[in-house]
Design an enzyme around this catalytic site. Structure first.
Site, PDB file in Angstrom:
ATOM      1  N   ASP A   1     -17.251 -10.595  -2.863  1.00 42.08           N
ATOM      2  CA  ASP A   1     -17.967  -9.620  -3.687  1.00 42.08           C
ATOM      3  C   ASP A   1     -17.339  -9.473  -5.064  1.00 42.08           C
ATOM      4  O   ASP A   1     -18.039  -9.293  -6.069  1.00 42.08           O
ATOM      5  CB  ASP A   1     -18.005  -8.260  -2.985  1.00 42.08           C
ATOM      6  CG  ASP A   1     -16.607  -7.723  -2.691  1.00 42.08           C
ATOM      7  OD1 ASP A   1     -16.215  -6.733  -3.310  1.00 42.08           O
ATOM      8  OD2 ASP A   1     -15.915  -8.317  -1.843  1.00 42.08           O
TER       9      ASP A   1
ATOM     10  N   GLY B   1     -16.008 -13.221   1.910  1.00 41.86           N
ATOM     11  CA  GLY B   1     -16.217 -11.897   1.331  1.00 41.86           C
ATOM     12  C   GLY B   1     -15.914 -11.889  -0.154  1.00 41.86           C
ATOM     13  O   GLY B   1     -14.996 -11.220  -0.599  1.00 41.86           O
TER      14      GLY B   1
ATOM     15  N   GLU C   1      -9.857 -13.939  -3.101  1.00 42.56           N
ATOM     16  CA  GLU C   1     -10.588 -13.321  -1.994  1.00 42.56           C
ATOM     17  C   GLU C   1     -10.823 -14.323  -0.877  1.00 42.56           C
ATOM     18  O   GLU C   1     -10.788 -15.535  -1.107  1.00 42.56           O
ATOM     19  CB  GLU C   1     -11.980 -12.861  -2.469  1.00 42.56           C
ATOM     20  CG  GLU C   1     -11.988 -11.729  -3.451  1.00 42.56           C
ATOM     21  CD  GLU C   1     -13.415 -11.371  -3.861  1.00 42.56           C
ATOM     22  OE1 GLU C   1     -13.811 -10.217  -3.637  1.00 42.56           O
ATOM     23  OE2 GLU C   1     -14.122 -12.239  -4.396  1.00 42.56           O
TER      24      GLU C   1
ATOM     25  N   SER D   1      -8.772  -0.147   6.843  1.00 36.11           N
ATOM     26  CA  SER D   1      -8.687  -1.064   7.981  1.00 36.11           C
ATOM     27  C   SER D   1      -7.268  -1.176   8.510  1.00 36.11           C
ATOM     28  O   SER D   1      -7.045  -1.762   9.560  1.00 36.11           O
ATOM     29  CB  SER D   1      -9.185  -2.463   7.570  1.00 36.11           C
ATOM     30  OG  SER D   1      -8.326  -3.021   6.588  1.00 36.11           O
TER      31      SER D   1
ATOM     32  N   SER E   1       1.175  -9.529  -0.207  1.00 34.22           N
ATOM     33  CA  SER E   1       0.823  -8.114  -0.123  1.00 34.22           C
ATOM     34  C   SER E   1       1.284  -7.404   1.145  1.00 34.22           C
ATOM     35  O   SER E   1       1.484  -6.189   1.136  1.00 34.22           O
ATOM     36  CB  SER E   1      -0.685  -7.935  -0.281  1.00 34.22           C
ATOM     37  OG  SER E   1      -1.377  -8.576   0.775  1.00 34.22           O
TER      38      SER E   1
ATOM     39  N   LYS F   1       0.806  -1.218   0.000  1.00 36.05           N
ATOM     40  CA  LYS F   1       0.000   0.000   0.000  1.00 36.05           C
ATOM     41  C   LYS F   1       0.845   1.277   0.000  1.00 36.05           C
ATOM     42  O   LYS F   1       0.369   2.338  -0.428  1.00 36.05           O
ATOM     43  CB  LYS F   1      -0.923   0.013   1.217  1.00 36.05           C
ATOM     44  CG  LYS F   1      -2.047  -1.015   1.180  1.00 36.05           C
ATOM     45  CD  LYS F   1      -3.197  -0.547   0.321  1.00 36.05           C
ATOM     46  CE  LYS F   1      -4.434  -1.427   0.507  1.00 36.05           C
ATOM     47  NZ  LYS F   1      -5.576  -0.936  -0.278  1.00 36.05           N
TER      48      LYS F   1
END
Length: 323
Positions: free
Chosen positions: A212, A210, A206, A80, A307, A55
């Protein structure tokens, strides 16, 4: 009005922006991982990035591209944990004030690190409050610029530099496995893969609770879900972004899911065999291969983005002690 999606040129520009600031993280291999998977696996270790996650790439690139006026006004975001730390650290490095909206149940280590980087943290209940509404209200009150965790051109472009470096370092890949929350890393990675390794199949991964993104790809439109519960706290988004979904729908082969127990097994593998700390979200891509969620041909060249490595040590010890 059609969306203007980020391009690989944006990734190249981001690479120049973050050069000398973000780490060019190492790529690790493991004979044991190759034996278990039947593939040649290449792990891009973003758990060794500044602030412990990929990130930082997107956060720094986004703030660096603000106007002088926007930098003076400051930045607000919601996260988060890892994007929170990325914006906080980037703000400190670029002398930009930051406010971070974090869920009350975010890992304590991530909240503490965000505050230590100099950000002001505001908490909310992710199960009863809407973080987008809170962010918009605070933005109106403060005049700060909102940099969301994933649905932002400069954020996506910055995240794509990890896959760019991976392919530059190891050559073309047959598969690229990328964890999926809001889609910034997956979208950016897909841009890099299509430019540098055109025949590479790009998969998002995923948490099963979750999915989606998987539902969205199947349906052809963004699907919103109720707040999921999983140890992969960095992937507990409720829906993909419009920009990220635009790239994912066009460039990603498929999206698969893994369970929390599969993530724990993968965390233990990295700790025992490769001597590295990888947080649950960071294990998503590897778990899909090592735990058999995706079948791949023998000797395929598989890139995996690890990640991040930001995990509360007490929780981490609990994960590793599970039978």
């Amino acid at each position: 009005m059609s969306l203007v999606l980020p391009t690989y040129d944006d990734v190249v520009h981001a690479s120049a922006t973050i050069k000398g600031v973000a780490h060019r993280t190492p790529v690790m291999t493991s004979r044991t991982a190759d034996r278990l998977s039947g593939a040649q696996m290449f792990f891009k270790c973003e758990n060794l990035q500044r602030m412990g996650a990929f990130k930082f790439r997107g956060g720094y690139n986004a703030i660096a591209n603000l106007t002088p006026e926007q930098k003076r006004a400051g930045v607000i975001t919601f996260s988060s944990g890892n994007h929170a730390q990325a914006i906080a650290l980037s703000g400190r490095l670029l002398n930009v004030a930051t406010i971070i909206i974090m869920p009350e149940d975010a890992p304590a280590a991530k909240k503490a690190a965000t505050e230590e980087y100099g950000a002001t943290v505001v908490t909310y209940d992710r199960y009863t409050q809407n973080r987008d509404d809170i962010a918009r209200q605070m933005q109106e009150q403060t005049g700060m610029t909102l940099i969301p965790p994933y649905d932002h051109l400069h954020v996506i472009a910055g995240q794509g530099t990890a896959a760019k470096e991976l392919i530059e370092d190891v050559g073309e890949l047959d598969y690229l496995m990328v964890c999926l929350g809001g889609g910034g890393l997956l979208a950016g990675s897909a841009l890099s893969a299509k430019a540098l390794s055109p025949n590479c199949k790009v998969y998002g991964v995923e948490p099963e609770a979750g999915n989606d993104g998987q539902q969205s790809l199947r349906k052809g439109e963004v699907v919103r879900i109720e707040p999921p519960r999983s140890i992969a706290d960095g992937a507990l988004t409720l829906y993909l972004g419009q920009l990220t979904f635009g790239v994912i729908k066009r460039d990603v082969t498929d999206i698969v899911t893994v369970t929390d127990p599969q993530l724990v097994k993968t965390m233990k593998f990295f700790a025992e065999r490769m001597k590295i700390v990888v947080e649950p979200t960071g294990c998503l891509g590897a778990a899909a291969i090592l735990q058999g969620a995706l079948a791949i041909p023998k000797d395929a060249r598989v890139g995996v983005i690890l990640s991040g490595g930001n995990v509360d040590l007490k929780e981490y010890a609990g994960f590793l002690s599970q039978p």
